[in-house]
Design a protein around this motif. Structure first.
Motif, short mmCIF file in Angstrom:
data_model
loop_
_atom_site.label_atom_id
_atom_site.label_comp_id
_atom_site.label_asym_id
_atom_site.label_seq_id
_atom_site.Cartn_x
_atom_site.Cartn_y
_atom_site.Cartn_z
N UNK A 245 25.56 18.62 41.30
CA UNK A 245 26.97 18.48 40.95
C UNK A 245 27.20 17.33 39.99
N UNK A 246 26.45 16.24 40.14
CA UNK A 246 26.60 15.08 39.27
C UNK A 246 26.27 15.43 37.82
N UNK A 247 25.22 16.24 37.63
CA UNK A 247 24.86 16.65 36.27
C UNK A 247 25.95 17.51 35.64
N UNK A 248 26.51 18.42 36.43
CA UNK A 248 27.58 19.27 35.91
C UNK A 248 28.83 18.45 35.61
N UNK A 249 29.12 17.48 36.49
CA UNK A 249 30.27 16.61 36.26
C UNK A 249 30.11 15.80 34.98
N UNK A 250 28.89 15.32 34.75
CA UNK A 250 28.60 14.56 33.52
C UNK A 250 28.83 15.43 32.29
N UNK A 251 28.35 16.67 32.34
CA UNK A 251 28.51 17.58 31.21
C UNK A 251 29.98 17.96 31.00
N UNK A 252 30.70 18.18 32.09
CA UNK A 252 32.13 18.52 31.98
C UNK A 252 32.92 17.38 31.36
N UNK A 253 32.55 16.16 31.70
CA UNK A 253 33.23 14.99 31.13
C UNK A 253 33.04 14.94 29.61
N UNK A 254 31.82 15.22 29.17
CA UNK A 254 31.55 15.23 27.72
C UNK A 254 32.34 16.35 27.05
N UNK A 255 32.34 17.50 27.67
CA UNK A 255 33.06 18.64 27.09
C UNK A 255 34.56 18.38 27.00
N UNK A 256 35.12 17.78 28.05
CA UNK A 256 36.55 17.49 28.04
C UNK A 256 36.89 16.44 26.98
N UNK A 257 36.03 15.45 26.81
CA UNK A 257 36.27 14.45 25.77
C UNK A 257 36.24 15.09 24.38
N UNK A 258 35.26 15.96 24.17
CA UNK A 258 35.18 16.66 22.88
C UNK A 258 36.40 17.57 22.68
N UNK A 259 36.81 18.24 23.74
CA UNK A 259 37.96 19.14 23.66
C UNK A 259 39.23 18.37 23.30
N UNK A 260 39.39 17.19 23.87
CA UNK A 260 40.55 16.36 23.55
C UNK A 260 40.53 15.94 22.08
N UNK A 261 39.34 15.62 21.60
CA UNK A 261 39.21 15.25 20.18
C UNK A 261 39.52 16.44 19.28
N UNK A 262 39.11 17.63 19.70
CA UNK A 262 39.41 18.83 18.92
C UNK A 262 40.91 19.06 18.81
N UNK A 263 41.60 18.89 19.93
CA UNK A 263 43.06 19.07 19.92
C UNK A 263 43.73 18.03 19.04
N UNK A 264 43.26 16.78 19.12
CA UNK A 264 43.83 15.72 18.29
C UNK A 264 43.54 15.96 16.81
N UNK A 265 42.33 16.45 16.52
CA UNK A 265 41.98 16.74 15.12
C UNK A 265 42.85 17.87 14.58
N UNK A 266 43.06 18.88 15.40
CA UNK A 266 43.88 20.02 14.98
C UNK A 266 45.32 19.61 14.73
N UNK A 267 45.91 18.86 15.65
CA UNK A 267 47.30 18.43 15.48
C UNK A 267 47.44 17.47 14.30
N UNK A 268 46.35 16.80 13.94
CA UNK A 268 46.40 15.89 12.80
C UNK A 268 46.42 16.60 11.46
N UNK A 269 46.25 17.92 11.47
CA UNK A 269 46.22 18.68 10.21
C UNK A 269 47.58 19.27 9.85
N UNK A 270 48.58 19.08 10.71
CA UNK A 270 49.91 19.60 10.35
C UNK A 270 50.99 18.59 10.71
#
Length: 304
Positions: free
Chosen positions: A279-304
């Motif tokens: 579970x710890x390994x999956x939690x670590x990976x989910x944390x990275x994915x969520x951080x990247x996802x947040x950056x994707x949303x911020x990058x997208x909103x920064x284009x308009x």
């Protein structure tokens, strides 16, 4: 005495008459003043302005939108659209106010109510509607709309598809779309290049490896995922309970309550250690994915 008294009364009555004889003139002047004030109240003031008319409300709505007071802007443009329901510019500003306010569902619902034919939604509104669908997590509907829209340019369509794939966690498809855009010569914001580099360089942990490590050495799987404190606690609990179980077997035999109790504890701690490492390994990976996802949303909103 009587004569003096009579003379006094005569004088007094004369003064009273003189006083009362002035009252009619005062009443007339007072009546004229009241009449003039009454008539003046009906004369329109040419300098007065209605601050709630259409033009002033439009100026105020634009001011709210430009100063990022989006919640108030939505209320003002709703009122303006009630006055002029056929104005597409007002519709676009209303949808944009909802979009920038983060009220994605309201932007989607309001656009659907304003346009019966989604394929023919004007281009500026169609772009904001697509953004609201993507940021609102309605990725399937976003794909459908991008396919059926007749007003969105092909360049904008591909770019929106890229962001829809990113925010839907379809990162392999997004990378293929990104590479196709570069191959066709389409310019893409440099932030997307950095984003894809970070995606490919992300240090994920393998849950199976974490499980196997903790099977050999309890707690090592958690240490591998970065949770070294929990790993040391797991090692301590498993090792301690195993030692006590061995000690109970040597002192009291295999049928003793001491041995049985600590054997049960050791087994429980060991299995919990395996599950916790996975579970710890999956939690670590989910944390990275969520951080990247947040950056994707911020990058997208920064284009308009």
């Amino acid at each position: 005495m009587l004569r003096l008294f009579s003379g006094y009364s005569r004088v007094e009555s004369t003064e009273s008459f003189a006083f009362t004889s002035l009252n009619p003139f005062q009443e007339i002047r007072k009546s004229w003043a009241v009449l003039c004030l009454f008539l003046l109240s009906f004369i329109p003031d040419s300098s007065a302005q209605n601050l709630y008319d259409y033009q002033h409300s439009l100026i105020y709505g634009n001011y709210l939108l430009n100063t990022r007071q989006y919640t108030l802007a939505t209320e003002e443009f709703e009122r303006l659209l009630f006055m002029n329901p056929a104005n597409d510019t007002l519709k676009q500003k209303l949808v944009r106010s909802y979009l920038f306010d983060g009220s994605y569902q309201s932007a989607i619902r309001r656009t659907d109510s304003l346009f019966q034919n989604r394929a023919a939604i004007p281009q500026p509104i169609a772009l904001d509607y697509s953004r609201a669908l993507i940021l609102g997590g309605m990725h399937f509907m976003a794909n459908q709309f991008l396919e059926e829209s007749k007003t969105i340019s092909e360049k904008d369509r591909v770019f929106l598809i890229l962001n829809n794939q990113l925010l839907a966690y379809n990162w392999k498809d997004a990378e293929n779309t990104y590479n196709s855009m570069l191959a066709s010569g389409q310019s893409v914001d440099m932030r997307y290049k950095t984003l894809f580099q970070d995606m490919n360089n992300a240090r994920y942990k393998r849950p199976g490896l974490a499980l196997g490590m903790s099977a050999i050495l309890p707690g090592s799987g958690k240490i591998y995922t970065g949770e070294w404190k929990d790993g040391l606690v797991s090692l301590l609990f498993v090792t301690g309970s195993v030692i006590q179980a061995i000690r109970g077997h040597q002192l009291y035999g295999e049928k003793s309550a001491f041995f049985i109790a600590y054997t049960g504890l050791a087994t429980t701690f060991y299995l919990g250690n395996l599950y916790g490492s996975f579970k710890s390994a999956r939690k670590h990976n989910d944390k990275i994915r969520h951080q990247l996802h947040r950056r994707m949303a911020d990058t997208f909103t920064g284009t308009f």
